[in-house]
Design an enzyme around this catalytic site. Structure first.
Site, short mmCIF file in Angstrom:
data_model
loop_
_atom_site.label_atom_id
_atom_site.label_comp_id
_atom_site.label_asym_id
_atom_site.label_seq_id
_atom_site.Cartn_x
_atom_site.Cartn_y
_atom_site.Cartn_z
N GLY A 1 -17.63 1.92 -14.57
CA GLY A 1 -16.28 1.09 -14.56
C GLY A 1 -16.18 0.12 -13.34
N THR A 2 -17.15 -0.79 -13.05
CA THR A 2 -16.90 -1.93 -12.06
C THR A 2 -17.36 -3.26 -12.71
OG1 THR A 2 -17.79 -2.62 -10.18
CG2 THR A 2 -19.17 -0.95 -11.01
N SER A 3 -16.82 -4.17 -12.42
CA SER A 3 -17.27 -5.46 -12.85
C SER A 3 -18.44 -6.00 -12.16
CB SER A 3 -15.88 -6.36 -12.83
OG SER A 3 -15.52 -6.65 -11.35
N TYR B 1 0.76 -1.14 0.10
CA TYR B 1 -0.08 0.10 0.02
C TYR B 1 0.98 1.12 0.13
CZ TYR B 1 -4.03 -2.91 0.63
OH TYR B 1 -4.95 -3.96 0.37
N GLN C 1 -16.08 2.55 -4.95
CA GLN C 1 -15.42 1.37 -4.50
C GLN C 1 -13.71 1.62 -4.56
OE1 GLN C 1 -16.86 -2.70 -6.37
NE2 GLN C 1 -17.66 -0.94 -7.64
N HIS D 1 -14.59 0.86 0.12
CA HIS D 1 -13.34 0.12 0.52
C HIS D 1 -12.20 0.63 1.23
CE1 HIS D 1 -15.29 -2.89 -2.78
NE2 HIS D 1 -16.06 -2.60 -1.61
N1 APR Z 1 -13.36 3.09 -18.54
C1 APR Z 1 -14.49 2.44 -17.77
N2 APR Z 1 -14.63 1.24 -17.35
C2 APR Z 1 -13.28 0.56 -17.42
C3 APR Z 1 -12.36 0.99 -18.31
C4 APR Z 1 -12.31 2.40 -18.40
N3 APR Z 1 -11.35 3.03 -19.17
N4 APR Z 1 -11.13 0.37 -18.27
C5 APR Z 1 -11.61 -1.01 -17.76
N5 APR Z 1 -13.07 -0.63 -17.18
C6 APR Z 1 -13.99 -1.56 -16.70
C7 APR Z 1 -13.77 -2.88 -16.73
O1 APR Z 1 -14.35 -3.28 -17.90
C8 APR Z 1 -14.48 -3.88 -15.59
O2 APR Z 1 -15.72 -3.78 -15.88
O3 APR Z 1 -13.74 -1.26 -15.05
C9 APR Z 1 -13.96 -2.49 -14.43
C10 APR Z 1 -13.08 -2.83 -13.51
O4 APR Z 1 -13.51 -4.05 -12.74
P1 APR Z 1 -12.41 -4.52 -11.37
O5 APR Z 1 -10.96 -4.61 -11.82
O6 APR Z 1 -13.03 -5.78 -11.03
O7 APR Z 1 -12.82 -3.28 -10.77
P2 APR Z 1 -13.95 -2.93 -9.46
O8 APR Z 1 -15.19 -3.53 -9.93
O9 APR Z 1 -13.67 -1.72 -8.97
O10 APR Z 1 -13.51 -3.97 -8.37
C11 APR Z 1 -14.26 -4.17 -6.92
O11 APR Z 1 -12.71 -5.45 -5.87
O12 APR Z 1 -10.61 -6.25 -5.59
C12 APR Z 1 -11.45 -5.27 -4.95
O13 APR Z 1 -11.57 -3.87 -3.35
C13 APR Z 1 -11.37 -3.94 -4.85
O14 APR Z 1 -12.90 -1.98 -4.89
C14 APR Z 1 -12.11 -3.17 -5.70
C15 APR Z 1 -13.15 -4.19 -5.91
#
Ligand code: APR
Length: 230
Positions: free
Chosen positions: A173-175, A54, A87, A105
């Site tokens: 932008g979140t999975s 970190y 997040q 988070h």
């Molecule tokens: N613009 C928008 N979305 C994007 C871009 C972009 N340029 N590049 C990638 N993405 C999308 C991907 O397609 C995916 O759906 O961002 C998403 C990222 O997903 P993750 O990597 O799973 O991140 P997130 O959903 O924020 O993860 C949730 O998981 O590990 C933990 O604590 C961590 O807060 C995090 C949580």
């Protein structure tokens, strides 16, 4: 009275600022093991490794800046009451000027006592690292103010309350693979429009109609702004 726009953001909104996402092909979890760096067990096994992980991320944050998507959300406060549930542990929403940001988070620029999750301190920019032996005001070791896997998410209750009051809900932008954050969409009142910006196809945990904008965050925000420009 302004309408309330509630936004849920994930790592993808900061991708164009150069911050790696977690689950994309070049994501953090390709290089590091979640169990090692993002669980309480990992921290107790090897605190120095986790602190350094970190510390590096925190030092690196100085090199990244808000992008158009963060800035557009801040600008939207002219038109809406904007509540951002993120997040992300970066501070790019705050640096862009958003005034209501809830971190689900945790926050990279804060530390807390290992004994008391409510004893949180800000890390000054000139001494950002946490070392073994650095103490919180209660005398206990400091740890990153990060919600690790397996830990409760204290801000989820407030996040639910915000979502229940939404007039518009926007996801960027979140999975949507990590709970309870992903489950927030279940609390969007029925009939309220939901927009989703992500370059990939993302599956929602509810069967409801969504305005999908399959683009990166900056381009997607431009399109969203046109869609809501009435
Ligand atoms: N613009 C928008 N979305 C994007 C871009 C972009 N340029 N590049 C990638 N993405 C999308 C991907 O397609 C995916 O759906 O961002 C998403 C990222 O997903 P993750 O990597 O799973 O991140 P997130 O959903 O924020 O993860 C949730 O998981 O590990 C933990 O604590 C961590 O807060 C995090 C949580």
């Amino acid at each position: 009275m302004k309408k309330r726009l509630v936004v849920l953001t994930g790592a993808g909104i900061s991708a164009e600022s150069g911050i790696r996402t977690f689950r994309d092909s070049d994501g953090m979890w390709e290089e590091y093991r979640v169990e090692d760096v993002a669980t309480p067990e990992g921290f107790f096994r090897d605190p120095e490794l986790v602190l350094n992980f970190y510390n590096r991320m925190r030092q690196d944050l100085k090199n990244h800046h808000p992008n158009f998507a963060h800035e557009a959300l801040a600008q939207l406060e002219n038109k809406y009451d904007v509540s951002i549930i993120t997040q992300n542990i970066d501070d790019l929403h705050e640096r862009a000027g958003s005034s209501e940001v809830l971190h689900l988070h945790g926050e990279l620029l804060k530390a807390r006592s290992i004994d008391d999750e409510n004893l949180v301190v800000s890390l000054p920019f000139d001494s950002l690292d946490i070392a073994l032996g650095d103490k919180a005001p209660d005398g206990a070791q400091l740890r990153p103010h990060i919600v690790w896997f397996g830990e409760p998410v204290p801000n989820i209750e407030l996040a639910i309350q915000w979502v229940q009051k939404a007039d518009l809900f926007l996801i960027i932008g979140t999975s949507l693979l990590v709970y309870p954050a992903a489950g927030l969409v279940r609390y969007v009142p029925s009939g309220i429009p939901i927009y989703l910006i992500d370059p990939k196809e993302v599956k929602l945990p509810v069967n409801t109609s969504v305005n999908v904008i399959q683009k990166v965050a900056s381009e997607g925000m431009r399109e969203f702004l046109k869609m809501v420009d009435d």
